[in-house]
Design a protein around this motif. Structure first.
Motif, mmCIF file in Angstrom:
data_model
loop_
_atom_site.group_PDB
_atom_site.id
_atom_site.type_symbol
_atom_site.label_atom_id
_atom_site.label_comp_id
_atom_site.label_asym_id
_atom_site.label_seq_id
_atom_site.Cartn_x
_atom_site.Cartn_y
_atom_site.Cartn_z
ATOM 1 N N VAL A 171 9.175 -8.068 26.947
ATOM 2 C CA VAL A 171 10.153 -7.708 25.908
ATOM 3 C C VAL A 171 11.375 -7.094 26.582
ATOM 4 O O VAL A 171 11.328 -5.982 27.114
ATOM 5 C CB VAL A 171 9.530 -6.746 24.885
ATOM 6 N N LYS B 80 14.540 -6.540 25.282
ATOM 7 C CA LYS B 80 15.593 -5.864 24.505
ATOM 8 C C LYS B 80 15.997 -4.584 25.227
ATOM 9 O O LYS B 80 15.144 -3.877 25.764
ATOM 10 C CB LYS B 80 15.092 -5.540 23.098
ATOM 11 N N ASN C 37 14.893 -8.787 20.345
ATOM 12 C CA ASN C 37 14.883 -8.351 18.947
ATOM 13 C C ASN C 37 16.192 -8.574 18.204
ATOM 14 O O ASN C 37 16.214 -8.554 16.988
ATOM 15 C CB ASN C 37 14.590 -6.855 18.855
ATOM 16 N N ILE D 285 11.572 -11.684 18.351
ATOM 17 C CA ILE D 285 10.503 -10.825 17.826
ATOM 18 C C ILE D 285 11.038 -9.760 16.881
ATOM 19 O O ILE D 285 10.287 -8.905 16.429
ATOM 20 C CB ILE D 285 9.703 -10.149 18.971
ATOM 21 N N MET E 31 1.470 -12.371 14.028
ATOM 22 C CA MET E 31 1.931 -11.262 14.858
ATOM 23 C C MET E 31 1.795 -9.971 14.072
ATOM 24 O O MET E 31 1.973 -9.971 12.842
ATOM 25 C CB MET E 31 3.402 -11.488 15.228
ATOM 26 N N MET F 92 2.091 -5.358 14.443
ATOM 27 C CA MET F 92 2.290 -4.139 15.211
ATOM 28 C C MET F 92 1.789 -2.981 14.363
ATOM 29 O O MET F 92 2.407 -2.640 13.354
ATOM 30 C CB MET F 92 3.772 -3.974 15.530
ATOM 31 N N THR G 206 1.323 -3.801 22.601
ATOM 32 C CA THR G 206 2.566 -3.453 23.309
ATOM 33 C C THR G 206 2.193 -2.539 24.484
ATOM 34 O O THR G 206 1.004 -2.387 24.806
ATOM 35 C CB THR G 206 3.567 -2.778 22.353
ATOM 36 N N SER G 207 3.199 -1.936 25.112
ATOM 37 C CA SER G 207 2.946 -1.151 26.331
ATOM 38 C C SER G 207 1.788 -0.161 26.181
ATOM 39 O O SER G 207 0.982 -0.010 27.091
ATOM 40 C CB SER G 207 4.205 -0.366 26.728
ATOM 41 N N ARG H 268 2.992 -8.224 23.936
ATOM 42 C CA ARG H 268 4.449 -8.096 24.013
ATOM 43 C C ARG H 268 4.786 -6.751 24.668
ATOM 44 O O ARG H 268 4.688 -5.710 24.029
ATOM 45 C CB ARG H 268 5.059 -8.168 22.611
ATOM 46 N N ILE H 269 5.175 -6.793 25.937
ATOM 47 C CA ILE H 269 5.294 -5.555 26.703
ATOM 48 C C ILE H 269 6.718 -5.367 27.210
ATOM 49 O O ILE H 269 7.267 -6.240 27.871
ATOM 50 C CB ILE H 269 4.279 -5.557 27.863
ATOM 51 N N GLY H 270 7.303 -4.214 26.857
ATOM 52 C CA GLY H 270 8.660 -3.905 27.278
ATOM 53 C C GLY H 270 8.706 -2.795 28.304
ATOM 54 O O GLY H 270 8.818 -3.022 29.508
ATOM 55 N N THR H 271 8.606 -1.550 27.822
ATOM 56 C CA THR H 271 8.850 -0.404 28.703
ATOM 57 C C THR H 271 7.888 -0.324 29.890
ATOM 58 O O THR H 271 8.294 0.100 30.967
ATOM 59 C CB THR H 271 8.776 0.909 27.897
ATOM 60 N N ARG I 66 13.668 -0.008 18.431
ATOM 61 C CA ARG I 66 13.133 -0.298 17.114
ATOM 62 C C ARG I 66 13.010 0.934 16.245
ATOM 63 O O ARG I 66 13.073 2.005 16.729
ATOM 64 C CB ARG I 66 11.766 -0.941 17.204
HETATM 65 C C1 LIG Z 1 10.113 -3.374 21.319
HETATM 66 C C2 LIG Z 1 8.969 -4.211 20.871
HETATM 67 C C3 LIG Z 1 7.861 -4.433 21.708
HETATM 68 C C4 LIG Z 1 7.698 -3.796 23.073
HETATM 69 O O1 LIG Z 1 7.385 -2.440 22.969
HETATM 70 P P1 LIG Z 1 7.079 -1.569 24.285
HETATM 71 O O2 LIG Z 1 6.484 -0.328 23.747
HETATM 72 O O3 LIG Z 1 8.379 -1.364 24.989
HETATM 73 O O4 LIG Z 1 6.122 -2.337 25.128
HETATM 74 C C5 LIG Z 1 6.881 -5.298 21.242
HETATM 75 N N1 LIG Z 1 6.955 -5.884 20.037
HETATM 76 C C6 LIG Z 1 7.988 -5.681 19.211
HETATM 77 C C7 LIG Z 1 8.006 -6.357 17.883
HETATM 78 C C8 LIG Z 1 9.023 -4.838 19.589
HETATM 79 O O5 LIG Z 1 10.033 -4.626 18.742
#
Ligand SMILES: *Cc1c(COP(=O)(O)O)cnc(C)c1O
Length: 238
Positions: free
Chosen positions: A44, A46, A67, A89, A171, A173, A208-209, A224-227, A238
């Motif tokens: 991810v 963004k 995003n 996403i 999907m 969260m 996620t992370s 879905r991994i960002g940070t 978000r």
């Molecule tokens: C930002 C986001 C992520 C990633 O989140 P992290 O905590 O940074 O891993 C995953 N899914 C969605 C829908 C997001 O908006």
């Protein structure tokens, strides 16, 4: 890129975040009795720079999630020659569907028929159908997108009829839960919903992370991994 040996090392001792996350995904999969290859890593990106994405791509990462349409388009254009796959996403506004239909390979956040129909109609015929997941609002959060669980089957049936889209899965969260058991229970609800939607669905986009190991234990096929991959974002996501 060869990532095999890293998967067998102590994940937390690996020096680079990418190798560490790949190894932790593999460990979580094995602990769940699953093949590590059955879990796809969506990076991810963004709030991350083009250079940061390029660096991760050089390490072998192919799938990136964004995003915000306006933020994503210059990145997609700048990195077009790398052959990456781009996943939308974020919250999808009806007035942004044409850009998404034109420039993305996947949408994970489909949550209403009107937007799905626009995406289908606007998908360029030269491209394969847009791969889609329906987003489910797992904890009835007013602040979040996603359809309520009871409405998933009906939307799935309608999306299956749209020629420009290919429905792949669900999907979700979960809301932030202090108790990991509650997070895991939310992931389990998404898995059950996905199974109930039909055997043609092969994608469960969750984790996620902070919670991807729990998601993998409950059957996630895409995390879905960002940070945890890139470090902190340049602006709140978000
Ligand atoms: C930002 C986001 C992520 C990633 O989140 P992290 O905590 O940074 O891993 C995953 N899914 C969605 C829908 C997001 O908006």
């Amino acid at each position: 890129m060869h990532i095999g040996p890293a998967s067998d090392a102590e994940p937390d001792l690996l020096p680079d975040p990418f190798g560490r996350i790949v190894a932790r995904i593999a460990t979580a999969a094995r602990e769940a009795g699953r093949d590590p290859a059955s879990v796809t890593l969506l990076a991810v990106s963004k709030g991350q720079s083009i250079d940061a994405i390029r660096a991760l791509a050089a390490q072998g990462q192919r799938a990136f999630g964004e995003n915000y349409v306006q933020e994503a388009l210059p990145k997609i254009a700048a990195l077009a020659r790398l052959g990456l796959s781009w996943h939308f996403i974020g919250r999808l506004q009806a007035n942004k569907t044409r850009e998404v239909a034109t420039h993305f390979d996947w949408v994970h956040s489909l949550d209403r028929l009107r937007v799905a129909a626009r995406l289908s109609a606007q998908r360029p015929p030269t491209l394969p159908p847009l791969q889609c997941c329906i987003e489910v609002n797992l904890d009835a959060e007013a602040s979040k997108g996603g359809v309520e669980p009871a409405a998933v089957a009906e939307l799935a049936a309608a999306v299956r009829e749209l020629p420009g889209l290919r429905l792949r899965g669900l999907m979700g969260m979960p809301a932030p839960h202090a108790d990991p058991a509650a997070t895991r229970a939310a992931f389990a609800r998404l898995r059950v919903l996905c199974e109930a939607c039909g055997p043609d669905l092969d994608t469960l986009s969750m984790g996620t992370s902070g919670d991807f190991a729990l998601a993998i234990a409950e059957g996630a096929s895409c995390v879905r991994i960002g940070t945890a991959l890139f470090g902190p974002r340049a602006r709140p996501g978000r």
